[in-house]
Scaffold this motif. Structure first.
Motif, PDB file in Angstrom:
ATOM      1  N   MET A 175       0.813  -1.209   0.000  1.00  0.00           N
ATOM      2  CA  MET A 175       0.000   0.000   0.000  1.00  0.00           C
ATOM      3  C   MET A 175       0.850   1.264   0.000  1.00  0.00           C
ATOM      4  O   MET A 175       0.535   2.234  -0.682  1.00  0.00           O
ATOM      5  CB  MET A 175      -0.930   0.001   1.216  1.00  0.00           C
ATOM      6  N   GLY A 176       1.938   1.265   0.775  1.00  0.00           N
ATOM      7  CA  GLY A 176       2.801   2.444   0.839  1.00  0.00           C
ATOM      8  C   GLY A 176       3.363   2.809  -0.523  1.00  0.00           C
ATOM      9  O   GLY A 176       3.339   3.979  -0.925  1.00  0.00           O
ATOM     10  N   ALA A 177       3.862   1.797  -1.242  1.00  0.00           N
ATOM     11  CA  ALA A 177       4.392   2.041  -2.587  1.00  0.00           C
ATOM     12  C   ALA A 177       3.280   2.498  -3.523  1.00  0.00           C
ATOM     13  O   ALA A 177       3.481   3.385  -4.362  1.00  0.00           O
ATOM     14  CB  ALA A 177       5.056   0.779  -3.127  1.00  0.00           C
ATOM     15  N   GLY A 178       2.095   1.916  -3.361  1.00  0.00           N
ATOM     16  CA  GLY A 178       0.960   2.298  -4.200  1.00  0.00           C
ATOM     17  C   GLY A 178       0.571   3.753  -3.992  1.00  0.00           C
ATOM     18  O   GLY A 178       0.287   4.471  -4.954  1.00  0.00           O
ATOM     19  N   LEU A 179       0.570   4.196  -2.733  1.00  0.00           N
ATOM     20  CA  LEU A 179       0.251   5.592  -2.437  1.00  0.00           C
ATOM     21  C   LEU A 179       1.316   6.533  -3.013  1.00  0.00           C
ATOM     22  O   LEU A 179       1.005   7.602  -3.527  1.00  0.00           O
ATOM     23  CB  LEU A 179       0.123   5.794  -0.919  1.00  0.00           C
ATOM     24  N   ALA A 180       2.585   6.106  -2.921  1.00  0.00           N
ATOM     25  CA  ALA A 180       3.675   6.928  -3.447  1.00  0.00           C
ATOM     26  C   ALA A 180       3.574   7.068  -4.970  1.00  0.00           C
ATOM     27  O   ALA A 180       3.683   8.174  -5.517  1.00  0.00           O
ATOM     28  CB  ALA A 180       5.028   6.328  -3.061  1.00  0.00           C
ATOM     29  N   TRP A 181       3.352   5.943  -5.658  1.00  0.00           N
ATOM     30  CA  TRP A 181       3.204   5.999  -7.111  1.00  0.00           C
ATOM     31  C   TRP A 181       1.919   6.735  -7.492  1.00  0.00           C
ATOM     32  O   TRP A 181       1.862   7.399  -8.530  1.00  0.00           O
ATOM     33  CB  TRP A 181       3.225   4.595  -7.702  1.00  0.00           C
ATOM     34  N   GLY A 182       0.914   6.660  -6.636  1.00  0.00           N
ATOM     35  CA  GLY A 182      -0.292   7.442  -6.868  1.00  0.00           C
ATOM     36  C   GLY A 182      -0.002   8.931  -6.807  1.00  0.00           C
ATOM     37  O   GLY A 182      -0.555   9.717  -7.591  1.00  0.00           O
ATOM     38  N   GLY A 183       0.864   9.338  -5.879  1.00  0.00           N
ATOM     39  CA  GLY A 183       1.251  10.746  -5.787  1.00  0.00           C
ATOM     40  C   GLY A 183       1.938  11.241  -7.048  1.00  0.00           C
ATOM     41  O   GLY A 183       1.646  12.335  -7.548  1.00  0.00           O
ATOM     42  N   VAL A 184       2.862  10.426  -7.567  1.00  0.00           N
ATOM     43  CA  VAL A 184       3.543  10.782  -8.812  1.00  0.00           C
ATOM     44  C   VAL A 184       2.537  10.830  -9.965  1.00  0.00           C
ATOM     45  O   VAL A 184       2.603  11.708 -10.833  1.00  0.00           O
ATOM     46  CB  VAL A 184       4.672   9.780  -9.120  1.00  0.00           C
ATOM     47  N   THR A 185       1.604   9.890  -9.939  1.00  0.00           N
ATOM     48  CA  THR A 185       0.562   9.853 -10.965  1.00  0.00           C
ATOM     49  C   THR A 185      -0.268  11.131 -10.940  1.00  0.00           C
ATOM     50  O   THR A 185      -0.550  11.726 -11.982  1.00  0.00           O
ATOM     51  CB  THR A 185      -0.368   8.638 -10.750  1.00  0.00           C
ATOM     52  N   GLY A 186      -0.661  11.576  -9.751  1.00  0.00           N
ATOM     53  CA  GLY A 186      -1.449  12.802  -9.628  1.00  0.00           C
ATOM     54  C   GLY A 186      -0.701  14.026 -10.120  1.00  0.00           C
ATOM     55  O   GLY A 186      -1.271  14.884 -10.802  1.00  0.00           O
ATOM     56  N   LEU A 187       0.591  14.116  -9.791  1.00  0.00           N
ATOM     57  CA  LEU A 187       1.389  15.267 -10.199  1.00  0.00           C
ATOM     58  C   LEU A 187       1.572  15.321 -11.711  1.00  0.00           C
ATOM     59  O   LEU A 187       1.328  16.352 -12.345  1.00  0.00           O
ATOM     60  CB  LEU A 187       2.758  15.227  -9.511  1.00  0.00           C
ATOM     61  N   THR A 188       2.004  14.214 -12.301  1.00  0.00           N
ATOM     62  CA  THR A 188       2.233  14.208 -13.753  1.00  0.00           C
ATOM     63  C   THR A 188       0.922  14.334 -14.524  1.00  0.00           C
ATOM     64  O   THR A 188       0.887  14.909 -15.610  1.00  0.00           O
ATOM     65  CB  THR A 188       2.969  12.927 -14.191  1.00  0.00           C
ATOM     66  N   SER A 189      -0.149  13.822 -13.934  1.00  0.00           N
ATOM     67  CA  SER A 189      -1.457  13.967 -14.580  1.00  0.00           C
ATOM     68  C   SER A 189      -1.902  15.425 -14.571  1.00  0.00           C
ATOM     69  O   SER A 189      -2.475  15.910 -15.543  1.00  0.00           O
ATOM     70  CB  SER A 189      -2.489  13.087 -13.870  1.00  0.00           C
ATOM     71  N   PHE A 190      -1.636  16.128 -13.490  1.00  0.00           N
ATOM     72  CA  PHE A 190      -2.016  17.544 -13.420  1.00  0.00           C
ATOM     73  C   PHE A 190      -1.233  18.358 -14.439  1.00  0.00           C
ATOM     74  O   PHE A 190      -1.786  19.225 -15.110  1.00  0.00           O
ATOM     75  CB  PHE A 190      -1.755  18.101 -12.017  1.00  0.00           C
ATOM     76  N   ILE A 191       0.063  18.067 -14.574  1.00  0.00           N
ATOM     77  CA  ILE A 191       0.930  18.853 -15.448  1.00  0.00           C
ATOM     78  C   ILE A 191       0.602  18.640 -16.915  1.00  0.00           C
ATOM     79  O   ILE A 191       0.518  19.592 -17.692  1.00  0.00           O
ATOM     80  CB  ILE A 191       2.410  18.504 -15.177  1.00  0.00           C
TER      81      ILE A 191
END
Length: 251
Positions: free
Chosen positions: A132-148
């Motif tokens: 779950m921790g890794a999933g949340l971290a990759w989710g954070g990167v996903t949110g950032l790159t998706s916003f940009i």
């Protein structure tokens, strides 16, 4: 934003391409529409134009892959994406537009490098499922790159691939995740002024193309080899991404 012949010369193929990818053919490459549009529009105009269309594609694809997703995997990525979206909004509020043009270009070229490394087996799916921790971290990167630049596909794929999902479950899970992430971006996009009256009017004229692209992608997903499609995509992304990087640094 002027809706003239030059605009539609870029917008029509960009939206069709994104729809095809959203439909499951060339998955994770839908964001290629953004760097293509950024050649004729500002970064904000490009992402603002694409978001409502991506949401239409999401709803269309969601119906086609209804309940075929892995809900737990989806929830972890969606929850992790929230802080990434917040960071993207804060950056957009203070950064020069050239910085976002540079980011879009870097993401475009980086996507090709990531795919090349994966095909050469320099990058391999994790041997064990990520927690779950890794999933949340990759989710954070996903949110950032998706916003940009609507480019959350590659970081989300790192976590999804570790789950060893079958092809349909993988695609359905990806569809659900980005339906939620794109919906979450509406408020911050509105707050930082990314949406304009002109972009929303242009979206109305492009909705049929978006829907048609999704159905074309579903059809191609089952019948057409992806090798040529991806090859053309990589060449296209290197050229457009390189041009955006050059313009950002030269400007």
């Amino acid at each position: 934003m002027t809706m003239d012949f030059n605009f539609y010369l870029f917008a029509l193929p960009a939206v069709m391409f994104a729809g095809i990818s959203k439909g499951g053919f060339g998955s994770a490459a839908a964001f290629a529409a953004t760097p293509f549009l950024a050649l004729i529009l500002s970064p904000g105009q490009a992402v603002g134009l694409m978001l409502p269309l991506l949401m239409v594609m999401d709803v269309t694809a969601l119906r086609l892959f209804w309940r075929k997703w892995d809900m737990r995997v989806s929830a972890i990525l969606i929850l992790g994406a929230v802080p990434g979206i917040v960071i993207g909004a804060l950056l957009y509020g203070v950064a020069d537009p050239a910085v976002f043009k540079l980011m879009i270009g870097v993401v475009a070229v980086g996507f090709v490098a990531w795919q090349l490394a994966k095909s050469r087996h320099w990058i391999k799916p994790p041997k064990r499922e990520l927690g779950m921790g890794a999933g949340l971290a990759w989710g954070g990167v996903t949110g950032l790159t998706s916003f940009i630049s609507h480019a959350g596909g590659p970081p989300a794929a790192v976590y999804l691939l570790s789950k060893r999902l079958d092809k349909t479950t993988y695609q359905a899970t990806s569809v659900l995740v980005f339906w939620a992430i794109n919906a979450m971006k509406v408020v911050p996009y509105s707050m930082v002024g990314i949406f304009t009256k002109e972009s929303l009017i242009a979206d109305l004229t492009l909705v049929p193309v978006a829907v048609l692209g999704v159905f074309a992608g579903v059809w191609m997903h089952h019948r057409v080899p992806e090798k040529l499609f991806f090859g053309l995509t990589y060449v296209f992304l290197v050229i457009t991404g390189g041009k955006l990087i050059w313009e950002a640094l030269a400007g």
